[in-house]
Each structure stands twice: as structure tokens, then as C-alpha cells.
Design a protein around this motif. Sequence first.
Motif, PDB file in Angstrom:
ATOM      1  N   LYS A  80     -28.536   4.887  -6.285  1.00  0.00           N
ATOM      2  CA  LYS A  80     -29.390   3.796  -6.735  1.00  0.00           C
ATOM      3  C   LYS A  80     -29.608   2.892  -5.534  1.00  0.00           C
ATOM      4  O   LYS A  80     -28.667   2.567  -4.814  1.00  0.00           O
ATOM      5  CB  LYS A  80     -28.737   2.990  -7.862  1.00  0.00           C
ATOM      6  N   VAL A  81     -30.828   2.489  -5.326  1.00  0.00           N
ATOM      7  CA  VAL A  81     -31.112   1.546  -4.258  1.00  0.00           C
ATOM      8  C   VAL A  81     -30.520   0.203  -4.662  1.00  0.00           C
ATOM      9  O   VAL A  81     -30.815  -0.312  -5.744  1.00  0.00           O
ATOM     10  CB  VAL A  81     -32.634   1.417  -4.009  1.00  0.00           C
ATOM     11  N   ASP A  82     -29.668  -0.343  -3.828  1.00  0.00           N
ATOM     12  CA  ASP A  82     -29.051  -1.648  -4.081  1.00  0.00           C
ATOM     13  C   ASP A  82     -30.005  -2.715  -3.555  1.00  0.00           C
ATOM     14  O   ASP A  82     -29.981  -3.077  -2.383  1.00  0.00           O
ATOM     15  CB  ASP A  82     -27.693  -1.714  -3.391  1.00  0.00           C
ATOM     16  N   LEU A  83     -30.883  -3.198  -4.452  1.00  0.00           N
ATOM     17  CA  LEU A  83     -31.917  -4.154  -4.043  1.00  0.00           C
ATOM     18  C   LEU A  83     -31.329  -5.448  -3.505  1.00  0.00           C
ATOM     19  O   LEU A  83     -31.884  -6.040  -2.572  1.00  0.00           O
ATOM     20  CB  LEU A  83     -32.870  -4.425  -5.209  1.00  0.00           C
ATOM     21  N   ALA A  84     -30.211  -5.890  -4.046  1.00  0.00           N
ATOM     22  CA  ALA A  84     -29.577  -7.112  -3.554  1.00  0.00           C
ATOM     23  C   ALA A  84     -29.082  -6.908  -2.112  1.00  0.00           C
ATOM     24  O   ALA A  84     -29.238  -7.795  -1.266  1.00  0.00           O
ATOM     25  CB  ALA A  84     -28.436  -7.534  -4.471  1.00  0.00           C
ATOM     26  N   ALA A  85     -28.505  -5.738  -1.836  1.00  0.00           N
ATOM     27  CA  ALA A  85     -28.046  -5.448  -0.474  1.00  0.00           C
ATOM     28  C   ALA A  85     -29.227  -5.349   0.483  1.00  0.00           C
ATOM     29  O   ALA A  85     -29.158  -5.837   1.623  1.00  0.00           O
ATOM     30  CB  ALA A  85     -27.231  -4.147  -0.447  1.00  0.00           C
ATOM     31  N   VAL A  86     -30.311  -4.743   0.028  1.00  0.00           N
ATOM     32  CA  VAL A  86     -31.513  -4.646   0.868  1.00  0.00           C
ATOM     33  C   VAL A  86     -32.072  -6.036   1.143  1.00  0.00           C
ATOM     34  O   VAL A  86     -32.461  -6.357   2.261  1.00  0.00           O
ATOM     35  CB  VAL A  86     -32.579  -3.733   0.229  1.00  0.00           C
ATOM     36  N   ASP A  87     -32.089  -6.882   0.107  1.00  0.00           N
ATOM     37  CA  ASP A  87     -32.565  -8.248   0.287  1.00  0.00           C
ATOM     38  C   ASP A  87     -31.723  -8.979   1.331  1.00  0.00           C
ATOM     39  O   ASP A  87     -32.257  -9.674   2.196  1.00  0.00           O
ATOM     40  CB  ASP A  87     -32.553  -8.988  -1.049  1.00  0.00           C
TER      41      ASP A  87
END
Length: 163
Positions: free
Chosen positions: A27-34
Amino acid sequence: MKRYHTAALVALALAGQDVAAEIDVHKVDLAAVDGCIANAMTLEQSPLSCIDAAHTPCLEISAETPNVTTLCFKQAQDQWSHGIARHMEVLSQEAPKEIVAIARIEVKYDLLASLLQCDRMDELAALRGTANEERLKQKTRCRATASGLAFARMVWRSPMRQE
């Protein structure tokens, strides 16, 4: 295009539960990417490495199972799209209507421009005689990257931070 996705789904079904579990875990960790994008902004660097890092699990899937890799990138693309929608929702609640309208236009055309390049690369691969499974994997990876970059650009330009 649907015929390629059907082939990928059939291959996944035939491969068994272990393969399905392998790609469901990613799963793409959107918070980590942010957070990565915020760090890139601070360092005045490109956020492309943030997108590449989020796609690492898909790239680590065996080359012998291109359909599994394709499905992994499709999942990533779907998650980027969800992130864009979520960020747009936050922006809609907190920013003036003009900013929201500008953001919608920017995301739309960032994504369209990148997807057009994906189509160009696919047509060139077809001309070179690249196998359909490999073409589909490349195109799906390109589309996932295009969606990830649209997400990154949206976050980069936006005064609102991803939650």
C-alpha cells in the motif's frame, strides 16, 4: 487495454494465494510520501524520489511474474488517485474557491500530459515488438508514476498539507 487487464487477473488467479498476498500487502503510504515531499521542499530537491521509493515494492516483484508487477502498479495508481481526491477534499474545505479551481485544473493537466507520454512510450514499445505482458507492465508503471507525480505536484503547490 481491457484484454491485458483480464490476462493479468487470470494469471494472478492461476498463480495462487501467495502471489495475491504479496501484492495485497503493498500500500502506498501517502502520509510518508507527504513527509518525503515536505522534506524535498525543504532541501529544494525534486519529489520524484518520493514516488520512486513508494513504488519499490512493485519493482522488487520477480521479473518472471510481470502480471503480478502490473497489478501492483495498478494498486499504486489507485492509491495515488485516492490521495489526490482526499487532498482535493481537504483543499475544498479549507481554501478559497479560486484556489480549488486552479488546483483541479493543474492536477487534471499534469496527469493528462504524463499519461500522454505513457501512451507514446507504449506505442514505441509496440513498434519495437515488445511482448504484450511487458508492454502492459511498463504502461501500468508509467501510469502509476504519472498519478504519483500529479499527487506530488498537488501537495508541492498546495498551502494545505496532507493529513
